[in-house]
Motif scaffolding. Structure first.
Motif, mmCIF file in Angstrom:
data_model
loop_
_atom_site.group_PDB
_atom_site.id
_atom_site.type_symbol
_atom_site.label_atom_id
_atom_site.label_comp_id
_atom_site.label_asym_id
_atom_site.label_seq_id
_atom_site.Cartn_x
_atom_site.Cartn_y
_atom_site.Cartn_z
ATOM 1 N N THR A 65 -1.337 15.310 -8.526
ATOM 2 C CA THR A 65 -1.391 15.634 -7.093
ATOM 3 C C THR A 65 -0.635 14.612 -6.272
ATOM 4 O O THR A 65 0.181 14.960 -5.422
ATOM 5 N N VAL A 66 -0.905 13.335 -6.486
ATOM 6 C CA VAL A 66 -0.219 12.248 -5.781
ATOM 7 C C VAL A 66 0.315 11.285 -6.829
ATOM 8 O O VAL A 66 -0.447 10.686 -7.583
ATOM 9 N N SER A 67 1.623 11.148 -6.868
ATOM 10 C CA SER A 67 2.259 10.331 -7.910
ATOM 11 C C SER A 67 2.045 8.842 -7.659
ATOM 12 O O SER A 67 1.631 8.425 -6.582
ATOM 13 N N THR A 68 2.378 8.063 -8.671
ATOM 14 C CA THR A 68 2.311 6.617 -8.517
ATOM 15 C C THR A 68 3.376 6.178 -7.502
ATOM 16 O O THR A 68 4.458 6.762 -7.431
ATOM 17 N N PRO A 69 3.074 5.155 -6.724
ATOM 18 C CA PRO A 69 4.035 4.712 -5.703
ATOM 19 C C PRO A 69 5.283 4.090 -6.329
ATOM 20 O O PRO A 69 5.241 3.544 -7.429
ATOM 21 N N TYR A 70 6.380 4.191 -5.608
ATOM 22 C CA TYR A 70 7.593 3.490 -6.002
ATOM 23 C C TYR A 70 7.413 2.012 -5.676
ATOM 24 O O TYR A 70 6.570 1.637 -4.846
ATOM 25 N N GLN A 71 8.221 1.149 -6.282
ATOM 26 C CA GLN A 71 8.065 -0.296 -6.093
ATOM 27 C C GLN A 71 8.287 -0.734 -4.652
ATOM 28 O O GLN A 71 7.667 -1.682 -4.195
ATOM 29 N N TRP A 72 9.154 -0.051 -3.912
ATOM 30 C CA TRP A 72 9.462 -0.470 -2.549
ATOM 31 C C TRP A 72 8.285 -0.259 -1.594
ATOM 32 O O TRP A 72 8.231 -0.889 -0.524
ATOM 33 N N GLU A 73 7.342 0.588 -1.983
ATOM 34 C CA GLU A 73 6.233 0.899 -1.079
ATOM 35 C C GLU A 73 5.275 -0.282 -0.925
ATOM 36 O O GLU A 73 4.656 -0.436 0.129
ATOM 37 N N TYR A 74 5.142 -1.109 -1.936
ATOM 38 C CA TYR A 74 4.245 -2.257 -1.845
ATOM 39 C C TYR A 74 4.730 -3.286 -0.827
ATOM 40 O O TYR A 74 3.954 -3.694 0.043
ATOM 41 N N PRO A 75 5.992 -3.748 -0.881
ATOM 42 C CA PRO A 75 6.422 -4.682 0.168
ATOM 43 C C PRO A 75 6.486 -4.026 1.551
ATOM 44 O O PRO A 75 6.334 -4.704 2.564
ATOM 45 N N TYR A 76 6.685 -2.705 1.598
ATOM 46 C CA TYR A 76 6.714 -2.033 2.902
ATOM 47 C C TYR A 76 5.357 -2.122 3.600
ATOM 48 O O TYR A 76 5.291 -2.093 4.831
ATOM 49 N N LEU A 77 4.293 -2.255 2.832
ATOM 50 C CA LEU A 77 2.970 -2.395 3.444
ATOM 51 C C LEU A 77 2.885 -3.666 4.298
ATOM 52 O O LEU A 77 2.067 -3.737 5.218
ATOM 53 N N LEU A 78 3.723 -4.642 4.015
ATOM 54 C CA LEU A 78 3.761 -5.856 4.836
ATOM 55 C C LEU A 78 4.382 -5.602 6.213
ATOM 56 O O LEU A 78 4.353 -6.481 7.069
ATOM 57 N N SER A 79 4.919 -4.407 6.434
ATOM 58 C CA SER A 79 5.511 -4.102 7.741
ATOM 59 C C SER A 79 4.451 -3.974 8.825
ATOM 60 O O SER A 79 4.782 -3.781 9.997
ATOM 61 N N ALA A 80 3.188 -4.121 8.448
ATOM 62 C CA ALA A 80 2.132 -4.182 9.466
ATOM 63 C C ALA A 80 2.248 -5.480 10.263
ATOM 64 O O ALA A 80 1.838 -5.529 11.426
ATOM 65 N N LEU A 81 2.818 -6.525 9.672
ATOM 66 C CA LEU A 81 2.977 -7.804 10.365
ATOM 67 C C LEU A 81 3.903 -7.684 11.584
ATOM 68 O O LEU A 81 3.519 -8.093 12.682
#
Length: 181
Positions: A65-81
């Motif tokens: 249903t929902v695939s594993t995330p690509y590697q770029w998605e983890y550092p993108y989570l830091l865009s909350a800063l």
């Protein structure tokens, strides 16, 4: 209680206020409004990526249903800063937070998107040449969904940086005018 006396034959339309808001401050207010709108869209994109990472990481639904995330998605989570710094800079015209937001937007928002575009390119190429997709998000090809999100995110971040630079210039000019007086 006193009443205002008006000259007969006038409708009061000739009254013009004596005070006027300086164009510099008008521009600052409109730029702040644009940055707030873009921050909201950035927050929505961030929530989509965070939801996918969270659902996949904790295996809340199957990987079909929902695939594993690509590697770029983890550092993108830091865009909350940069989002947080930008939001903190707006109420009191804090130049330092705005500069930190602009620099960190490049590092934590734009850089992961560039890396993600390169990371997903071979998968997208395989999908469009051979019609084979191996990752899915709710039945849609994951690479297609993520490229659509990336296109929107790149535009949002580009406009954010543009408006933040204009806002920074506006605040800097206002600071210089105050120092001259």
């Amino acid at each position: 209680m006193a009443s205002r006396v008006r000259t007969a034959g006038t409708n009061g339309g000739g009254f013009k206020p004596k005070e006027k808001v300086a164009p510099l401050y008008q521009m600052s207010a409109s730029l702040k409004s644009e940055v707030r709108k873009l921050n909201l869209v950035h927050l929505l994109i961030w929530l989509l990526v965070a939801a996918q990472v969270t659902v996949s990481h904790f295996r809340l639904v199957s990987h079909d249903t929902v695939s594993t995330p690509y590697q770029w998605e983890y550092p993108y989570l830091l865009s909350a800063l940069p989002l947080l710094c930008s939001s903190l800079s707006l109420p009191k015209n804090n130049i330092s937070y705005l500069v930190i937001s602009m620099i960190s937007a490049g590092l934590f928002s734009v850089a992961p998107l560039i890396y993600g575009g390169m990371e997903m390119f071979p998968v997208a190429q395989q999908l469009y040449r051979h019609g084979k997709a191996y990752r899915f998000i709710f039945g849609f090809s994951a690479v297609t969904v993520m490229y659509i999100i990336m296109v929107v995110a790149v535009q949002v971040h580009a406009w954010q940086l543009y408006y933040m630079k204009k806002l920074l210039d506006s605040w800097f000019d206002a600071t210089q005018e105050k120092k001259k007086k």
